[in-house]
Motif scaffolding. Structure first.
Motif, PDB file in Angstrom:
ATOM      1  N   UNK A  23      97.692 -45.986  -1.644  1.00 21.50           N
ATOM      2  CA  UNK A  23      97.093 -45.522   0.077  1.00 21.50           C
ATOM      3  C   UNK A  23      95.400 -46.565   0.586  1.00 21.50           C
ATOM      4  N   UNK A  37      95.793 -37.448  -2.476  1.00 18.43           N
ATOM      5  CA  UNK A  37      97.349 -36.857  -2.771  1.00 18.43           C
ATOM      6  C   UNK A  37      97.594 -35.590  -4.325  1.00 18.43           C
ATOM      7  N   UNK A  55      93.949 -40.776   5.512  1.00 17.12           N
ATOM      8  CA  UNK A  55      95.166 -40.008   6.310  1.00 17.12           C
ATOM      9  C   UNK A  55      95.335 -38.771   5.874  1.00 17.12           C
ATOM     10  N   UNK A  56      95.785 -38.611   4.719  1.00 13.04           N
ATOM     11  CA  UNK A  56      96.586 -37.229   3.705  1.00 13.04           C
ATOM     12  C   UNK A  56      95.884 -36.199   3.856  1.00 13.04           C
ATOM     13  N   UNK A 105      93.958 -35.796   7.054  1.00 15.24           N
ATOM     14  CA  UNK A 105      94.052 -34.771   8.235  1.00 15.24           C
ATOM     15  C   UNK A 105      95.188 -34.663   8.358  1.00 15.24           C
ATOM     16  N   UNK A 106      96.518 -34.972   7.476  1.00 16.06           N
ATOM     17  CA  UNK A 106      97.512 -34.116   7.533  1.00 16.06           C
ATOM     18  C   UNK A 106      97.978 -32.591   6.374  1.00 16.06           C
ATOM     19  N   UNK A 107      97.292 -32.077   6.635  1.00 16.68           N
ATOM     20  CA  UNK A 107      97.033 -31.324   5.153  1.00 16.68           C
ATOM     21  C   UNK A 107      96.665 -30.025   6.401  1.00 16.68           C
ATOM     22  N   UNK A 156      92.833 -29.085   6.937  1.00 15.53           N
ATOM     23  CA  UNK A 156      92.140 -29.877   6.688  1.00 15.53           C
ATOM     24  C   UNK A 156      91.910 -30.359   5.609  1.00 15.53           C
TER      25      UNK A 156
END
Lengths: 341, 341
Positions: A71, A253, A282-283, A285-287, A290
């Motif tokens: 990424x 990650x 981006x990851x 903010x995916x969790x 966050x």
């Protein structure tokens, strides 16, 4: 015979040689004659000279990266490509993998294709063994070589780095100040940048007398996409009876995996367990929650890299190493810091 | 004069011309003479011929993609690069952006650099307007052109696609069968693949008499990284009084936003709100709950693309269009389907 040799034999900087070749006016007549004498003596017909005459220029930059599915590297390539295009340059990208032989091959391919410069994206291009970096020195004898996220001192090599040591150091101190002392460092790379990050963690923990166990530093060896394996790695650590209530990850990650680990074991985030990631990708903010993450200002790094490269190609003296600071972006996985005083 | 013209004038397939040029034995003497006569008549000295003689081959494939920071495209490039390398080919990647002029420029650059073939990664290279696809036809007159995730019929062009229509169609039917009828389709691309996906959703909803409102199809225009903006888009839809209890996303990042939307409005997943994403990417495993997502078998597609390309370069007749099926990977954002009977 190349621009590096000429610089040495004429006793002037590479930038000065470049200025002479490009017909710049801000060079003394004496210096100019000195450079031209060397060129004549060694019958040098440089690419840069041809470029100065408007001949044979490709307006193309070679971009090398190990793995475009990472990424962070993918993003860097995107910024670099955009900024090159905005300045009228095409970019040729070679995904080399992490193997040195493949990197050398790709480098030679790009030189053969007469690119105007080469950008190495990611710190895995620099090796501990001096001799393993010869391919960079050789390439730099032909064209300027730009390093993103790694510093390497050599003629015609320019480094743009984020201060990973300080970023991780300061983030670790932040977490300690928030009241967490048993902080695991979770990482998966021993690259130049990876080593700097680990050193930052070590320094912060040692300063606070908290580096009491080697198990605090956890190296993960699997795929950078296998979140489940990373989570299992942490569970295995817990199963040895080792206790930890905070985790600083070398990449987002790994931080995602730490959040999953905490949920799996019913640790409340951030009250029972704190997490800080790296890259502010981006990851983070995916969790849910966050993830607090270190932004190492990738776009700024890329912008400066291109500015430096274009400066070098234009025959200007440019800084050999440029260092930027990262920034901790606070989100839901860390507690407030107790004010000092 | 190019291989396409020769094929036309000799009245044989391009693969046959290629076989003759490469000195293959499985060509009748009559056909061979016909091809060689045309070549002689038009004084054609093809790259392929040189390659057949072991001359001048670059063993290099040009790979074009719009945006290497897109998770899906980055992954495709990674697979393609690995598989090319395993077969002794270097790959040159051009990140073109989404603008046609830039794509044409990159294509010409690659042709100039005498690559042996060109791979177009992602369906955004194919345009609705026939004339906008001329750059592909022109390139295919020089070297084989491979399309990943888009189908385009033209000589020397080979397409490898996932059946996006059926994948989205079947996923929509699955969600309907699980008891959700007000299903929003959330998408952000009108590419070839994007249109096929939308059509799959429309067909499934129409078959069940559920396509009662245009608002069911929500197009998001912002950055593909701005999860917050995607979430806000869905909240804005809700604020118009529009009700929906399921969402099918054209990409996993949109699905991440849907999960965040549901949490924000205290909708329990999957009981009150179901989500299906697309690409089965790293993102689908970062979310909590993890996201049910369509795996369109990217690695398989890439493997077949390389096999087909190597076949073409070896002078073999290869399928013009190869279609693979996707697969729904069920995780925590969808309910069990009521058995049919």
């Amino acid at each position: 015979m190349n621009i590096y040799d000429i610089s040495e034999k004429a006793g002037v900087s590479i930038a000065t040689v470049s200025r002479v070749l490009n017909g710049a006016t801000n060079v003394s007549e004496k210096t100019k004659q000195k450079v031209l004498a060397v060129i004549e003596q060694y019958e040098y017909t440089p690419n840069a000279f041809a470029r100065g005459l408007g001949l044979n220029t490709m307006n193309t930059i070679g971009v090398m990266c190990a793995d475009s599915s990472d990424l962070y590297l993918a993003k860097a390539i995107y910024y670099i490509e955009q900024k090159l295009r905005a300045n009228g340059y095409d970019s040729i990208l070679c995904c080399t993998g992490y193997d040195l032989a493949a990197k050398i091959k790709a480098m030679n391919l790009l030189i053969t294709k007469k690119v105007d410069g080469i950008i190495l994206v990611g710190s895995n291009f620099i090796y501990d063994r001096e001799s393993d970096n010869k391919y960079i020195i050789d390439a730099a004898a032909q064209v300027p070589v730009m390093l993103l996220n790694a510093a390497f001192e050599s003629p015609n090599v320019y480094s743009i780095v984020s201060d990973d040591f300080t970023s991780i150091h300061d983030a670790t101190v932040e977490m300690i100040r928030s009241g967490v002392e048993d902080i695991v460092y979770f990482y998966n790379s021993n690259s130049y940048s990876g080593k700097r990050k680990l050193a930052g963690y070590r320094a912060a923990m040692e300063e606070h007398g908290l580096l009491y166990d080697e198990r605090l530093m956890q190296f993960y060896q699997g795929s950078h996409e296998d979140i489940a394996a990373m989570t299992a790695h942490l569970t295995a650590l817990r199963d040895t009876g080792f206790s930890f209530h905070g985790l600083i990850a070398a990449d987002d990650n790994l931080a995602i995996a730490a959040v999953k680990y905490a949920k799996k074991h019913n640790l409340s985030i951030p009250d029972d367990f704190s997490v800080i990631g790296y890259n502010n990708s981006l990851l983070s903010c995916c969790s849910d929650p966050e993830i607090t993450s270190i932004d190492n200002k990738l776009e700024t790094l890329c912008q400066h890299l291109i500015t430096t490269l274009l400066g070098v190609l234009g025959g200007n003296e440019m800084p050999k190493i440029t260092v930027f600071n990262g920034e901790l972006v606070t989100r839901g996985t860390t507690r407030a810091t107790t004010p000092q005083g």
